[in-house]
Design an enzyme around this catalytic site. Sequence first.
Site, PDB file in Angstrom:
ATOM      1  N   ASP A  80      20.013  17.904 -17.387  1.00 20.61           N
ATOM      2  CA  ASP A  80      20.418  16.561 -17.829  1.00 20.61           C
ATOM      3  C   ASP A  80      21.900  16.630 -18.213  1.00 20.61           C
ATOM      4  OD1 ASP A  80      20.643  14.044 -18.883  1.00 20.61           O
ATOM      5  OD2 ASP A  80      19.373  14.419 -20.631  1.00 20.61           O
ATOM      6  N   HIS A 138      21.906   2.975 -20.790  1.00 18.87           N
ATOM      7  CA  HIS A 138      20.984   3.334 -19.708  1.00 18.87           C
ATOM      8  C   HIS A 138      21.239   2.433 -18.497  1.00 18.87           C
ATOM      9  CE1 HIS A 138      18.002   5.585 -22.542  1.00 18.87           C
ATOM     10  NE2 HIS A 138      19.041   6.293 -22.209  1.00 18.87           N
ATOM     11  N   GLU A 161      27.717  15.600 -21.670  1.00 17.25           N
ATOM     12  CA  GLU A 161      26.394  16.123 -22.019  1.00 17.25           C
ATOM     13  C   GLU A 161      26.189  17.499 -21.411  1.00 17.25           C
ATOM     14  OE1 GLU A 161      23.150  13.751 -20.470  1.00 17.25           O
ATOM     15  OE2 GLU A 161      21.748  14.641 -21.909  1.00 17.25           O
ATOM     16  N   HIS A 215      18.432  15.562 -27.349  1.00 16.24           N
ATOM     17  CA  HIS A 215      16.968  15.571 -27.326  1.00 16.24           C
ATOM     18  C   HIS A 215      16.498  16.873 -26.717  1.00 16.24           C
ATOM     19  CE1 HIS A 215      17.505  14.663 -23.034  1.00 16.24           C
ATOM     20  NE2 HIS A 215      18.390  13.782 -23.413  1.00 16.24           N
ATOM     21  N   ASP A 246      25.601  10.400 -15.313  1.00 13.29           N
ATOM     22  CA  ASP A 246      24.556  11.099 -16.061  1.00 13.29           C
ATOM     23  C   ASP A 246      23.462  11.417 -15.047  1.00 13.29           C
ATOM     24  OD1 ASP A 246      22.446  11.868 -17.683  1.00 13.29           O
ATOM     25  OD2 ASP A 246      22.805  10.322 -19.191  1.00 13.29           O
ATOM     26  N   HIS A 248      13.359  13.858 -21.414  1.00 11.56           N
ATOM     27  CA  HIS A 248      13.226  13.681 -22.864  1.00 11.56           C
ATOM     28  C   HIS A 248      11.968  14.455 -23.232  1.00 11.56           C
ATOM     29  CE1 HIS A 248      15.718   9.714 -22.630  1.00 11.56           C
ATOM     30  NE2 HIS A 248      16.442  10.799 -22.490  1.00 11.56           N
ATOM     31  N   HIS A 304      23.994   6.282 -30.451  1.00 13.63           N
ATOM     32  CA  HIS A 304      22.782   7.034 -30.121  1.00 13.63           C
ATOM     33  C   HIS A 304      22.768   8.394 -30.811  1.00 13.63           C
ATOM     34  CE1 HIS A 304      25.090   9.455 -27.198  1.00 13.63           C
ATOM     35  NE2 HIS A 304      25.589   8.335 -26.703  1.00 13.63           N
ATOM     36  N   ARG A 317      30.873   9.731 -22.225  1.00 20.02           N
ATOM     37  CA  ARG A 317      29.820  10.617 -22.761  1.00 20.02           C
ATOM     38  C   ARG A 317      29.951  11.939 -22.021  1.00 20.02           C
ATOM     39  NH1 ARG A 317      25.761   7.611 -22.239  1.00 20.02           N
ATOM     40  NH2 ARG A 317      24.704   8.325 -20.361  1.00 20.02           N
ATOM     41  N   ASP A 337       0.824  -1.209   0.000  1.00 18.40           N
ATOM     42  CA  ASP A 337       0.000   0.000   0.000  1.00 18.40           C
ATOM     43  C   ASP A 337       0.862   1.264   0.000  1.00 18.40           C
ATOM     44  OD1 ASP A 337       1.012  -0.123   2.500  1.00 18.40           O
ATOM     45  OD2 ASP A 337      -0.896   0.116   3.554  1.00 18.40           O
ATOM     46  N   TYR A 339      32.019   4.635 -26.952  1.00 18.32           N
ATOM     47  CA  TYR A 339      31.914   3.500 -26.039  1.00 18.32           C
ATOM     48  C   TYR A 339      32.655   2.320 -26.661  1.00 18.32           C
ATOM     49  CZ  TYR A 339      28.020   6.597 -24.953  1.00 18.32           C
ATOM     50  OH  TYR A 339      27.263   7.700 -24.690  1.00 18.32           O
ATOM     51  N   GLU A 369      25.007  15.493 -26.401  1.00 20.83           N
ATOM     52  CA  GLU A 369      25.625  14.464 -25.587  1.00 20.83           C
ATOM     53  C   GLU A 369      26.301  13.362 -26.401  1.00 20.83           C
ATOM     54  OE1 GLU A 369      22.607  11.920 -23.638  1.00 20.83           O
ATOM     55  OE2 GLU A 369      21.152  13.427 -24.270  1.00 20.83           O
TER      56      GLU A 369
HETATM   57  N1  GLY Z   1      19.678  11.160 -18.973  1.00 21.68           N
HETATM   58  C1  GLY Z   1      19.171  10.506 -20.101  1.00 21.68           C
HETATM   59  C2  GLY Z   1      19.700  11.071 -21.342  1.00 21.68           C
HETATM   60  O1  GLY Z   1      20.756  11.675 -21.345  1.00 21.68           O
HETATM   61  O2  GLY Z   1      19.080  10.988 -22.362  1.00 21.68           O
HETATM   62 MN    MN Z   2      20.174  13.456 -22.291  1.00 23.79          MN
HETATM   63 MN    MN Z   3      21.676  12.449 -19.627  1.00 18.37          MN
END
Ligand code: GLY
Ligand code: MN
Ligand code: MN
Length: 442
Positions: free
Chosen positions: A273, A245, A410, A356, A262, A363, A352, A408, A42, A390, A386
């Site tokens: 982000d 991810h 970003e 975004h 991240d 996102h 990738h 990465r 609950d 890799y 970003e």
């Molecule tokens: N934190 C998720 C991305 O960078 O898209």
């Molecule tokens: Mn991002």
């Molecule tokens: Mn990110």
Amino acid sequence: MSQVPVLPKCEYVARRQKLMHQLPIGACVFVSAASPQIRNGDVNHAYRQDSYFYYLTGFSEPGAALLMRQTDTGFESLILCRKKDALQEVWHGRRLGVEAAPHALQVDAAKDIGELEECLDAWTDGVSHVYAAQARDDIRQLLDASAKRLRSKARKGAQVPEFYADLDAILNEMRLYKSAAEVALMRQAGDMSARAHRRLMQASKPGVMEYQLAAEFAHACSMEGSARLAYGSIVAGGDNACILHYEDNNQTLQDGDLVLIDAGCEWDYYAADITRTIPVNGRFSEPQKVIYNLVLQALEAAIAVVKDGVPVNAMQDAAVQVITQGLVDLGILHGEVEKLIKDEAYKPFYLHGVGHWLGMDVHDVGNYKVDGQWRPLRDGMVTTIEPGIYIAADTPDVDPQWLGIGVRIEDNILVTAAGHENLTRQAPVTVAAIEALMKEQV
Ligand code: GLY
Ligand code: MN
Ligand code: MN
């Protein structure tokens, strides 16, 4: 610590006006608060308001809905919310209540959420268009049930609306362009998150668990005054950085490895982000430095193209050009750069997109193409950039010195009329700046 942020109420009023002005004559709008989500037993997940509902109301309580419909002179608005209840409030927290809601939320009227069905029927009866989030099952179910009730009363004069249209597409376009007040909040989210990254950098050392760095970040954001993180933090040591991810965050950070973080927090429902990749022990090895600087060069190249009018795909093209050329120079890819780009030979190392939209959702909403064409960046849009490289530990045919390196970086970039503004550069990004800061352990 910063003050608890609030957008001025006039911002919400202006959004509702702007929305209603775009709709066909006779339209009605229905927007509903997010439903609480059960975690287990609950116990609920921490509640976060639906971004669309908050965008139009600034109201963070569950058990609420907004109805608006056009009138001869403009439009009228009705908020439905939980009524005051002393016992419930002792158990579960304070409520705004029906009496205070019209003034607090600058709407015409308020009613108890218990009257939702009858209000929905009354407000949609006979209108041509009902605009609502068609992607939300709970909303579609409410509208279906309402339509059934209206149909059953047809002989008493009730009329089922002619069209049920999607509200999200319209709100997405509005949310894509940030006002000055929204930009101020995003700047703040970026600054706070960047300071939290700085603190985390100073806490990194061999033997620390990934989740402990995540906790360091969350703690720093709370101390800054942020209500919550914008998404689950990724803290990925060594080869884990090659899992895009990665969410486990349960490994020990090793001497000599990199760690990719991240993470970003929210400020009044606006997200930051940020990704930084740092050496666990405070010093980049030579191969790590080489890959890191290549990603940084790709980031800077992608940021450099950002200005009003440039198509959104130009950022990815710039990053791919730098990364492919760099991988050839390092002997990781072989061949002619333009052909390798055409063949997407970089994809095993950078699979990738470059970024975004960013806003109330990490996102964020908004189309990337319009009429089949990449849309131009415009003043007031915010995008992440970003790029990454890799090189998983088991990658075949790669010099072992590069194996297990995942990087990465970003940043969050506001498009301006003159070019762009980087909202997240308070987080160190050069090798020298990161190494200098990491010498200062907390
Ligand atoms: N934190 C998720 C991305 O960078 O898209
Ligand atoms: Mn991002
Ligand atoms: Mn990110």
